[in-house]
Design a protein around this motif. Structure first.
Motif, PDB file in Angstrom:
ATOM      1  N   ARG A   4      32.841  36.176  33.029  1.00  0.00           N
ATOM      2  CA  ARG A   4      34.273  36.421  33.210  1.00  0.00           C
ATOM      3  C   ARG A   4      34.479  37.066  34.584  1.00  0.00           C
ATOM      4  O   ARG A   4      34.507  38.286  34.721  1.00  0.00           O
ATOM      5  CB  ARG A   4      34.797  37.320  32.085  1.00  0.00           C
ATOM      6  CG  ARG A   4      34.520  36.743  30.690  1.00  0.00           C
ATOM      7  CD  ARG A   4      34.604  37.791  29.615  1.00  0.00           C
ATOM      8  NE  ARG A   4      33.786  38.964  29.899  1.00  0.00           N
ATOM      9  CZ  ARG A   4      32.471  39.047  29.675  1.00  0.00           C
ATOM     10  NH1 ARG A   4      31.820  38.019  29.144  1.00  0.00           N
ATOM     11  NH2 ARG A   4      31.809  40.149  29.972  1.00  0.00           N
ATOM     12  N   ASP A   5      34.583  36.217  35.595  1.00  0.00           N
ATOM     13  CA  ASP A   5      34.792  36.683  36.965  1.00  0.00           C
ATOM     14  C   ASP A   5      36.290  36.737  37.263  1.00  0.00           C
ATOM     15  O   ASP A   5      37.119  36.516  36.377  1.00  0.00           O
ATOM     16  CB  ASP A   5      34.101  35.739  37.954  1.00  0.00           C
ATOM     17  CG  ASP A   5      32.587  35.713  37.776  1.00  0.00           C
ATOM     18  OD1 ASP A   5      32.034  36.710  37.264  1.00  0.00           O
ATOM     19  OD2 ASP A   5      31.965  34.699  38.141  1.00  0.00           O
ATOM     20  N   THR A   6      36.615  36.986  38.505  1.00  0.00           N
ATOM     21  CA  THR A   6      38.007  36.912  38.944  1.00  0.00           C
ATOM     22  C   THR A   6      38.031  36.329  40.346  1.00  0.00           C
ATOM     23  O   THR A   6      37.002  36.282  41.023  1.00  0.00           O
ATOM     24  CB  THR A   6      38.680  38.293  38.941  1.00  0.00           C
ATOM     25  OG1 THR A   6      40.085  38.149  39.215  1.00  0.00           O
ATOM     26  CG2 THR A   6      38.077  39.206  40.009  1.00  0.00           C
ATOM     27  N   LEU A  28      40.871  38.360  31.077  1.00  0.00           N
ATOM     28  CA  LEU A  28      39.460  38.748  31.016  1.00  0.00           C
ATOM     29  C   LEU A  28      39.105  39.311  29.642  1.00  0.00           C
ATOM     30  O   LEU A  28      38.051  38.986  29.070  1.00  0.00           O
ATOM     31  CB  LEU A  28      39.152  39.779  32.100  1.00  0.00           C
ATOM     32  CG  LEU A  28      39.103  39.265  33.541  1.00  0.00           C
ATOM     33  CD1 LEU A  28      38.966  40.428  34.521  1.00  0.00           C
ATOM     34  CD2 LEU A  28      37.960  38.271  33.732  1.00  0.00           C
ATOM     35  N   TRP A  79      35.162  42.531  32.645  1.00  0.00           N
ATOM     36  CA  TRP A  79      34.904  41.843  33.918  1.00  0.00           C
ATOM     37  C   TRP A  79      33.403  41.788  34.174  1.00  0.00           C
ATOM     38  O   TRP A  79      32.701  42.790  34.073  1.00  0.00           O
ATOM     39  CB  TRP A  79      35.619  42.593  35.043  1.00  0.00           C
ATOM     40  CG  TRP A  79      35.333  42.097  36.428  1.00  0.00           C
ATOM     41  CD1 TRP A  79      35.298  40.805  36.839  1.00  0.00           C
ATOM     42  CD2 TRP A  79      35.039  42.899  37.576  1.00  0.00           C
ATOM     43  NE1 TRP A  79      35.004  40.741  38.180  1.00  0.00           N
ATOM     44  CE2 TRP A  79      34.843  42.014  38.658  1.00  0.00           C
ATOM     45  CE3 TRP A  79      34.937  44.271  37.796  1.00  0.00           C
ATOM     46  CZ2 TRP A  79      34.542  42.461  39.940  1.00  0.00           C
ATOM     47  CZ3 TRP A  79      34.642  44.724  39.074  1.00  0.00           C
ATOM     48  CH2 TRP A  79      34.447  43.824  40.131  1.00  0.00           C
ATOM     49  N   LEU A 100      40.693  46.428  38.502  1.00  0.00           N
ATOM     50  CA  LEU A 100      39.729  45.932  37.518  1.00  0.00           C
ATOM     51  C   LEU A 100      38.928  47.076  36.897  1.00  0.00           C
ATOM     52  O   LEU A 100      38.750  47.135  35.672  1.00  0.00           O
ATOM     53  CB  LEU A 100      38.779  44.932  38.177  1.00  0.00           C
ATOM     54  CG  LEU A 100      39.399  43.622  38.674  1.00  0.00           C
ATOM     55  CD1 LEU A 100      38.392  42.842  39.503  1.00  0.00           C
ATOM     56  CD2 LEU A 100      39.903  42.773  37.513  1.00  0.00           C
ATOM     57  N   CYS A 127      43.627  41.230  33.698  1.00  0.00           N
ATOM     58  CA  CYS A 127      42.863  41.972  32.690  1.00  0.00           C
ATOM     59  C   CYS A 127      43.116  41.446  31.284  1.00  0.00           C
ATOM     60  O   CYS A 127      42.213  41.450  30.435  1.00  0.00           O
ATOM     61  CB  CYS A 127      43.198  43.462  32.778  1.00  0.00           C
ATOM     62  SG  CYS A 127      42.305  44.291  34.124  1.00  0.00           S
ATOM     63  N   GLY A 129      43.059  37.413  40.255  1.00  0.00           N
ATOM     64  CA  GLY A 129      43.251  38.853  40.220  1.00  0.00           C
ATOM     65  C   GLY A 129      44.137  39.372  41.334  1.00  0.00           C
ATOM     66  O   GLY A 129      44.711  40.457  41.232  1.00  0.00           O
TER      67      GLY A 129
END
Length: 281
Positions: free
Chosen positions: A200-202, A189, A233, A225, A186, A174
């Motif tokens: 679904r992390d970053t 995600l 997310w 985000l 994005c 990200g």
């Protein structure tokens, strides 16, 4: 007396010659011993050229370095897809090394069951020539989840394939190491969300050398985000701590900056995790 002086002159000449090639050091009382540090050796290829590395990497918990294959800088295991740069740059693990005390393998000191000798391997300080001992055995987790972290766009087909194969998480980049948002985060995600991927992390690849503070880097990522893909997310940010080339070059300054990054997680009310490795940490 002349004989004694001649003997002393000869002894000094021998010691001088040994020092000249950098193979020995002299201590108090003219005691001579082998000293691996005094060699000043740098790992090189078969042509005697010094090998450099472009980053660090890891395969099965074994640390390695990103080196040029064509320059002949790796006699160990080569793995593609783990290093930046051209296709000639690959991850080299378990590289061979040679010391006055025997041949060995370049391993992080935490995995060496023999004796580690510094100065004979290309890479960070804790990647040393391990002489003797047994090969490292990767730990076997009792429970595990499978997933990927990505720094490129993920297609719908890839996301569906990952989900169908039992992968439970996707973690796209990200924030980039140059201090900017990765605007593909994005898209990935959302694609993973639509494919049914559970988590679904970053991840935030920080820029400690930028003029932007750790708190501002975190705020910039969270704002992006929450504005563009809040539903897709899962709410966690992973701190990507790797590569000495991305940091300040000073351990104390690195600690201060990292603490500021941890504080940024707390101050902005976001759950954070850290992924790193022994040598990169």
């Amino acid at each position: 007396v002349k004989f004694a002086r001649a003997q002393m002159t000869m002894l000094r000449s021998v010691i001088f010659c040994l020092l000249a090639v950098g193979a020995y050091s002299v201590e108090v009382g003219d005691k001579v011993k082998k000293d691996p540090v005094s060699y000043g050796f740098q790992a090189g290829n078969a042509n005697g050229e010094v090998c450099s590395y472009q980053g660090t990497c890891a395969v099965d918990y074994v640390e390695g370095v990103c080196v040029s294959v064509s320059s002949g800088c790796c006699t160990g295991k080569l793995t593609s897809g783990l290093c930046p740069g051209s296709s000639d740059i690959k991850c080299c693990t378990s590289n061979g090394c040679s010391t006055p005390f025997g041949s060995g393998t370049c391993l992080q000191t935490s995995l060496c069951t023999g004796t580690s000798y510094p100065g004979y391997c290309t890479g960070p300080g804790d990647l040393q020539c391990c002489v003797g001992g047994t090969p490292p055995v990767p730990p076997t987790p009792t429970t595990a989840e499978y997933g990927v972290d990505v720094s490129t766009d993920m297609s719908a087909e890839s996301a569906s394939c990952l989900a169908a194969s039992g992968n439970t998480y996707v973690i796209p980049r990200g924030y980039c190491s140059d201090g900017t948002i990765d605007h593909r985060v994005c898209s990935t995600l959302t694609t993973a969300y639509n494919a049914g991927v559970k988590t679904r992390d970053t991840y935030l690849f920080p820029c400690p050398t930028c003029s932007i503070s750790a708190d501002e880097q975190m705020k910039t990522l969270l704002n992006h985000l929450n504005t563009n893909c809040k539903e897709a997310w899962s709410g966690r940010v992973w701190l990507d701590i790797e590569g000495t080339q991305y940091w300040t070059g000073n351990t104390d300054n690195n600690r201060v900056w990292y603490q500021a990054l941890v504080d940024a997680c707390r101050n902005n009310g976001v759950t954070c995790g850290v992924y790193s490795s022994a040598s990169q940490w």
